[in-house]
Design an enzyme around this catalytic site. Structure first.
Site, mmCIF file in Angstrom:
data_model
loop_
_atom_site.group_PDB
_atom_site.id
_atom_site.type_symbol
_atom_site.label_atom_id
_atom_site.label_comp_id
_atom_site.label_asym_id
_atom_site.label_seq_id
_atom_site.Cartn_x
_atom_site.Cartn_y
_atom_site.Cartn_z
ATOM 1 N N VAL A 194 0.821 -1.226 0.000
ATOM 2 C CA VAL A 194 0.000 0.000 0.000
ATOM 3 C C VAL A 194 0.851 1.271 0.000
ATOM 4 C CG1 VAL A 194 -1.948 -1.122 1.165
ATOM 5 C CG2 VAL A 194 -0.318 0.224 2.533
ATOM 6 N N LYS A 195 2.156 1.146 0.225
ATOM 7 C CA LYS A 195 3.026 2.328 0.310
ATOM 8 C C LYS A 195 3.429 2.804 -1.097
ATOM 9 C CE LYS A 195 2.475 1.932 4.691
ATOM 10 N NZ LYS A 195 3.239 1.224 5.681
#
Ligand code: PLP
Length: 398
Positions: A194-195
């Site tokens: 998700v980064k």
């Protein structure tokens, strides 16, 4: 008025749009396959190259790649020399890892309340929490917006404490023109999917300090050294020594190859995130029950998350209902974060509820909208339609 999907109406889209997702391209896949066909699959030349390129990108002297952002935090806390009983100040509005790493060393997390405009840790609140036991501060660049680092460094300098920036949200962010990554004693990054960029799982610690760099490198490999000038005796080529209790926190070359390939697209990813943010800001500026994010003039946010806060009094319903209604419309909203000390584990450690009033108030009203570079314009439009539909429904009702 359109009937809400929550009450049996047609959702704005057929398939759930997640709140975040990795973007893997053909070049990424090729890079990984190349490593798989090479001699090294664990820590080898790709890790060295990824570290070199990452350090350059974030304007730091050294970078150490590890197996996760959490491992990076653990390594940084170890290298900072934390001892049982030491106190470390951090924010309650973060992922639990920012505080767990303090507990790994037997030290004590101390939570300082957030700023009402940026939701970042408030330096004035940090000052109130400093004691003779304070050894470090872990500011978190929440959503990708940098904390006011000049104020943090002024406190750290005065009190003689270490600063470890949690930049898991902030790859590519800038503070007063300088990249996040080379400003403090140590800075950590995460490469969870998700980064901003991903290695599957992975993390990095950056520093400008050669001694910290050596310690971090040994920590990720059991505390072992093979460097002749560090060893107590020299008995042959096979020989290595363990000098302290470290871990296996190594990154593989498979991961590093993906990271390198992803790193070359970091700027492109952030540009797309900014475009989506601008569309949201424009769409929601005249929806009074919603507060769009405040951005500091002197900072460049890398926009990991787009967080709105809801004026629940004005809207006449609570965050839970808005969340459920948007989810029913197939808009993958999320909540970042439950104040860390509200987790049952921290409650058992004795942190009282009500400890950080601003953080708790924020938690009642915050909502994260989908934001990731692979979102299409149609996806963005769906989110805007969904939010308008849900907010419009509750607005008109009261
Ligand atoms: C993701 C995250 C971490 C932990 O990173 P992992 O790679 O998942 O271990 C730490 N701090 C913050 C603020 C994060 O968002």
């Amino acid at each position: 008025m359109e009937k809400l999907a929550l009450f049996g109406g047609e959702p704005v889209r057929k398939q759930l749009l997640p709140y975040a997702k990795q973007e893997i391209g053909a070049a990424d896949i090729k890079a990984v396959v190349q490593v798989l066909a090479s001699d090294y699959i664990t820590t080898g030349p790709a890790v060295d190259e990824f570290e070199k390129m990452f350090a350059k990108k974030v304007e730091a002297k050294y970078a150490v790649a590890v197996s996760s952002g959490t491992a990076a935090l653990h390594a940084a806390c170890f290298a900072a020399g934390l001892q049982p009983g030491d106190e470390v100040i951090t924010t309650p509005i973060t992922f639990a890892a920012s505080a767990n790493c303090i507990l790994y060393l037997g030290a004590v997390p101390v939570f300082a309340d957030i700023d009402s405009a940026t939701y970042n840790i408030n330096p004035t609140e940090i000052k109130k929490k400093i004691t003779s036991k304070t050894k470090a501060i872990i500011p978190v660049h929440f959503t990708g917006q940098p904390v006011d680092m000049d104020l943090i460094h002024a406190i750290a300098h005065q009190e003689g404490v270490v600063v470890i920036e949690d930049a898991a949200h902030a790859a590519g962010a800038r503070y007063k023109g300088r990249a996040i990554g080379g400003l403090s004693d140590m800075t950590i990054f995460s490469f969870h999917p998700v980064k901003h960029i991903t290695t599957g799982e992975g993390g990095m610690i950056t520093t400008n300090d050669g001694q910290l760099y050596e310690k971090l490198k040994m920590f990720r490999n059991h505390g072992i050294t093979r460097e002749i000038d560090k060893m107590s005796i020299i008995s042959g080529e096979w020989y290595y020594e363990q000098h302290f209790l470290g871990y296996n926190y190594r990154m593989t070359d498979i991961q590093a190859a993906l990271g390198l390939s992803q790193l070359s697209r970091l700027a492109e990813f952030i540009t797309r995130r900014q475009e989506i943010v601008s569309a949201y800001n424009e769409a929601f500026k005249d929806l009074p029950p919603l507060n769009t994010p405040n951005v500091r003039e002197d900072c460049f946010s890398s926009w990991h998350l787009y967080v709105i806060t809801i004026d629940v009094e004005l809207l006449g319903t609570d965050r839970r209902t808005v969340y459920d209604a948007l989810k029913a419309e197939n808009i993958g909203v999320n909540v970042h974060y439950l104040p860390v000390y509200h987790h049952p584990y921290y409650q058992r450690l004795g942190y009282p509820k009500g400890l950080c009033g601003m953080a708790e108030k924020y938690y009642q009203s915050c909502l994260t909208l989908p934001l990731f570079p692979a979102m299409t314009d149609l996806d963005v439009f769906d989110v805007i339609r969904g939010v308008n539909k849900v907010v419009g429904f509750f607005n008109k009702r009261c």
